[in-house]
Design an enzyme around this catalytic site. Structure first.
Site, PDB file in Angstrom:
ATOM      1  N   ALA A 167       0.839  -1.206   0.000  1.00 25.58           N
ATOM      2  CA  ALA A 167       0.000   0.000   0.000  1.00 25.58           C
ATOM      3  C   ALA A 167       0.874   1.255   0.000  1.00 25.58           C
ATOM      4  O   ALA A 167       0.613   2.210  -0.732  1.00 25.58           O
ATOM      5  CB  ALA A 167      -0.937  -0.002   1.209  1.00 25.58           C
ATOM      6  N   ASP A 168       1.903   1.265   0.821  1.00 30.49           N
ATOM      7  CA  ASP A 168       2.834   2.392   0.850  1.00 30.49           C
ATOM      8  C   ASP A 168       3.507   2.600  -0.503  1.00 30.49           C
ATOM      9  O   ASP A 168       3.523   3.711  -1.046  1.00 30.49           O
ATOM     10  CB  ASP A 168       3.922   2.153   1.909  1.00 30.49           C
ATOM     11  CG  ASP A 168       3.502   2.589   3.300  1.00 30.49           C
ATOM     12  OD1 ASP A 168       2.637   3.477   3.405  1.00 30.49           O
ATOM     13  OD2 ASP A 168       4.048   2.056   4.279  1.00 30.49           O
TER      14      ASP A 168
END
Length: 403
Positions: A167-168
């Protein structure tokens, strides 16, 4: 040879992972990235072990090709210096919680007054608007709330997150796409704009066919371990000495697979087409599991590759990061760090034929370029010394005698 983003000045207010990954990629492609660190430094400078001597392996992984300047943005002089840096910048990247930039007096509306051409890229957990905007943004939250953990792992086990921070990294990549798009659009309009990239949006955008399956059936997709919901067999299998991945992506490949396996049971009508194989998934996989356990993963990989059937081993990091193909693709590179010596890092994944990216400098010490950058925007040695005494900025101890 000029690098493709040479001449683009980026002010990097980010820390941890999503923002630093974004700005490192821009730096790899030639942008002049000035990393602004608070007096205590990027959090990840202390994230370890492991450390390479005194340097965090985590920090080293996403901060090459940047210049580090220490500024205390809680002090008015620190904000004034930052605004001076932004006057001729092209891009500002930040990953504070939404609203923090406004509280500091450097929100987008204020930045536009300083530089109407500025592009602000904001990376956050849940976006700059919406009911969840003020929630803390962590990768594991986005993976859980975004649906990824509900379809990852063993069907009989608890939800599992991906092995690294997708996600990052994904939000950082969307920010890059937004930045490059905005730079192109600015050539026509002459104006900058505000990019809003969120970890949760990233996870949702990557649902693709799984969301399509849900929209078509109103049924929640389930975790299938190493399997695919729409294709069979397309998953991880256990050999006698480890795991390998088999991807029989269409019926033509299935015919090749059946011919290669020389198993009459696979020729039955209930396995003929992909819809048939999905309907009879459990039976087919049980048959294959009983056979695949009889040979090593390399034996199966060699057999299927010879027949033109997509497959490959499930590699550990020690396997893939020492793989000859990976080295040929320059995805593992060696650089010379001024204090650490030989430093291995991941390479640049975007291969440009005429203006490829380049690693020009190793990750900086905290405040390594404070003096250089402050002089560049017009401050003299006496002023810089006063900034150091007031705690507005700092430089590494070994450089302190130069000011």
């Amino acid at each position: 040879m000029m690098l493709p983003l040479e001449g683009i000045k980026v002010i990097d207010l980010t820390r941890i992972l999503s923002g630093p990954f974004c700005t490192m990629t821009l730096a790899d492609l030639g942008a002049d990235v000035i990393k602004i660190e608070r007096p205590s430094g990027d959090d990840t400078r202390q994230w370890g072990p492991p450390f390479v001597e005194d340097e965090s392996a985590y920090f080293l992984s996403v901060n090459r090709n940047k210049k580090s300047v220490v500024l205390d943005l809680k002090k008015e002089k620190g904000k004034e210096i930052l605004k001076d840096l932004i006057k001729d910048a092209d891009v500002v990247v930040e990953n504070f919680r939404p609203g923090t930039m406004d509280k500091l007096g450097i929100g987008y509306e204020e930045l536009k007054k300083i530089n109407p051409r500025i592009i602000l890229a904001s990376i956050s957990g849940f976006g700059q608007s919406g009911s969840y905007a003020q929630k803390p943004g962590y990768d594991v939250l986005a993976q859980g709330m975004g649906g990824l953990m509900s379809v990852t792992g063993d069907p009989s086990g608890t939800p599992v997150k991906a092995g690294y921070s997708v996600a990052d990294i994904g939000a950082g990549m969307w920010a890059i796409i937004g930045i490059l798009t905005s730079l192109w659009e600015r050539q026509r309009s002459g104006e900058g704009q505000w990019i809003d990239a969120a970890l949760l949006d990233t996870m949702i955008s990557w649902q693709t066919y799984l969301a399509g399956n849900y929209f078509a059936t109103d049924k929640n997709p389930k975790p299938l371990g190493g399997a695919h919901p729409n294709i069979v067999p397309y998953q991880v299998f256990n050999a006698s000495d480890g795991y390998f991945v088999l991807a029989v992506g269409n019926d033509s490949l299935w015919d090749k697979f059946v011919e290669t396996m020389k198993m009459e049971s696979l020729r039955e009508p209930k396995f003929k087409t992909n819809p048939d194989r999905i309907k009879n998934r459990e039976l087919l996989i049980s048959i294959l599991n009983d056979v695949f356990i009889t040979r090593t993963k390399n034996e199966w990989v060699e057999l299927f590759e010879y027949s033109g059937i997509p497959c490959g081993p499930v590699n550990n990091f020690s396997d893939i990061l020492n793989d000859h193909h990976v080295k040929e693709r320059e995805m593992v590179v060696e650089t010379n760090h001024p204090t650490l010596g030989l430093l291995r890092q991941l390479g640049i994944p975007v291969k440009l034929s005429r203006t490829p990216g380049k690693i020009t400098s190793t990750p900086p010490e905290q405040g390594e370029h404070s003096e250089e950058i402050l002089k560049r925007i017009g401050y003299n040695e006496e002023q810089i010394q006063s900034f150091i005494e007031e705690g507005v900025t700092s430089i590494p101890e070994k450089n302190s005698s130069t000011v």
